[in-house]
Design an enzyme around this catalytic site. Structure first.
Site, PDB file in Angstrom:
ATOM      1  N   CYS A  68      11.746  -8.899  -4.520  1.00 39.70           N
ATOM      2  CA  CYS A  68      12.460  -9.489  -5.418  1.00 39.70           C
ATOM      3  C   CYS A  68      12.121  -8.888  -6.692  1.00 39.70           C
ATOM      4  O   CYS A  68      11.625  -7.365  -6.546  1.00 39.70           O
ATOM      5  CB  CYS A  68      12.139 -11.013  -5.626  1.00 39.70           C
ATOM      6  SG  CYS A  68      10.281 -11.196  -6.125  1.00 39.70           S
ATOM      7  N   HIS A 101      -7.202  -4.149   5.750  1.00 39.97           N
ATOM      8  CA  HIS A 101      -8.390  -5.129   5.742  1.00 39.97           C
ATOM      9  C   HIS A 101      -7.465  -6.842   5.953  1.00 39.97           C
ATOM     10  O   HIS A 101      -8.137  -7.678   6.295  1.00 39.97           O
ATOM     11  CB  HIS A 101      -8.844  -5.569   4.446  1.00 39.97           C
ATOM     12  CG  HIS A 101      -9.985  -4.301   4.030  1.00 39.97           C
ATOM     13  ND1 HIS A 101     -10.718  -4.334   2.874  1.00 39.97           N
ATOM     14  CD2 HIS A 101      -9.977  -3.262   4.689  1.00 39.97           C
ATOM     15  CE1 HIS A 101     -11.614  -3.393   2.955  1.00 39.97           C
ATOM     16  NE2 HIS A 101     -11.110  -2.583   4.030  1.00 39.97           N
TER      17      HIS A 101
HETATM   18  C1  RB5 Z   1      14.908 -13.351 -10.371  1.00 36.80           C
HETATM   19  O1  RB5 Z   1      15.352 -13.348 -11.543  1.00 36.80           O
HETATM   20  C2  RB5 Z   1      13.517 -13.219 -10.333  1.00 36.80           C
HETATM   21  O2  RB5 Z   1      12.810 -14.164 -10.979  1.00 36.80           O
HETATM   22  C3  RB5 Z   1      13.054 -13.015  -8.855  1.00 36.80           C
HETATM   23  O3  RB5 Z   1      13.621 -11.813  -8.390  1.00 36.80           O
HETATM   24  C4  RB5 Z   1      11.625 -12.839  -8.779  1.00 36.80           C
HETATM   25  O4  RB5 Z   1      10.910 -11.667  -9.585  1.00 36.80           O
HETATM   26  C5  RB5 Z   1      10.685 -14.108  -8.815  1.00 36.80           C
HETATM   27  O5  RB5 Z   1       9.432 -14.067  -8.585  1.00 36.80           O
END
Ligand code: RB5
Length: 144
Positions: A68, A101
């Protein structure tokens, strides 16, 4: 386990890096299970973390890679599932320790925080490093 099956998933913020790492996995000889997302349109990272958890705990992939923007939200969501140990890593030392670990089975990366080359290095180290077992197994057992 460099040649096993590896699932990969991301939200929109991780989509571009997912495409890069998919190619890297294929070049390493891994069987790749792509759980989406399939473009850069906005989505919710928990949906992809849930799909990953189902895939890894169900045995369809040995390990997983989640991406993400920060690597944080998607790892938090994945770690709500019993049997998932997702480690947010932004350097190779963390990726190595997560395996040695913590017997991490999911590598979580923050596409907005690290570059492609570091992400590739983390991926290689994560897939090529063995769990050390011993005293670490006892601690893993306490989380199970
Ligand atoms: C998306 O904008 C962002 O919030 C997501 O990709 C992530 O970083 C959340 O933890």
């Amino acid at each position: 386990m460099a040649k096993g099956s590896v699932a990969i998933a991301s939200d929109h913020a991780g989509y571009a890096l997912k495409s890069v790492l998919k190619e890297e996995l294929a070049a390493m000889g891994c069987e790749v299970v792509d759980l989406g997302t399939d473009n850069a349109d906005s989505v919710d990272y928990p949906d992809f973390a849930d799909a990953m958890a189902e895939t890894v705990t169900g045995g369809r992939a040995e390990r997983g890679v989640l991406i993400c923007g920060s690597g944080l939200g998607i790892s938090m969501a994945a770690n709500r599932h019993r049997g998932i140990r997702a480690a947010p890593c932004h350097d190779v030392i963390a990726a190595r320790l997560a395996r040695q670990h913590n017997d991490a089975n999911v590598l979580a990366l923050g596409a907005r925080l690290i570059g492609e080359e570091t992400a590739k290095e983390c991926l290689h180290v994560f897939l090529e490093t063995e769990f050390e077992g011993g005293r670490h197994q006892r601690r893993i057992d306490k989380m199970s």
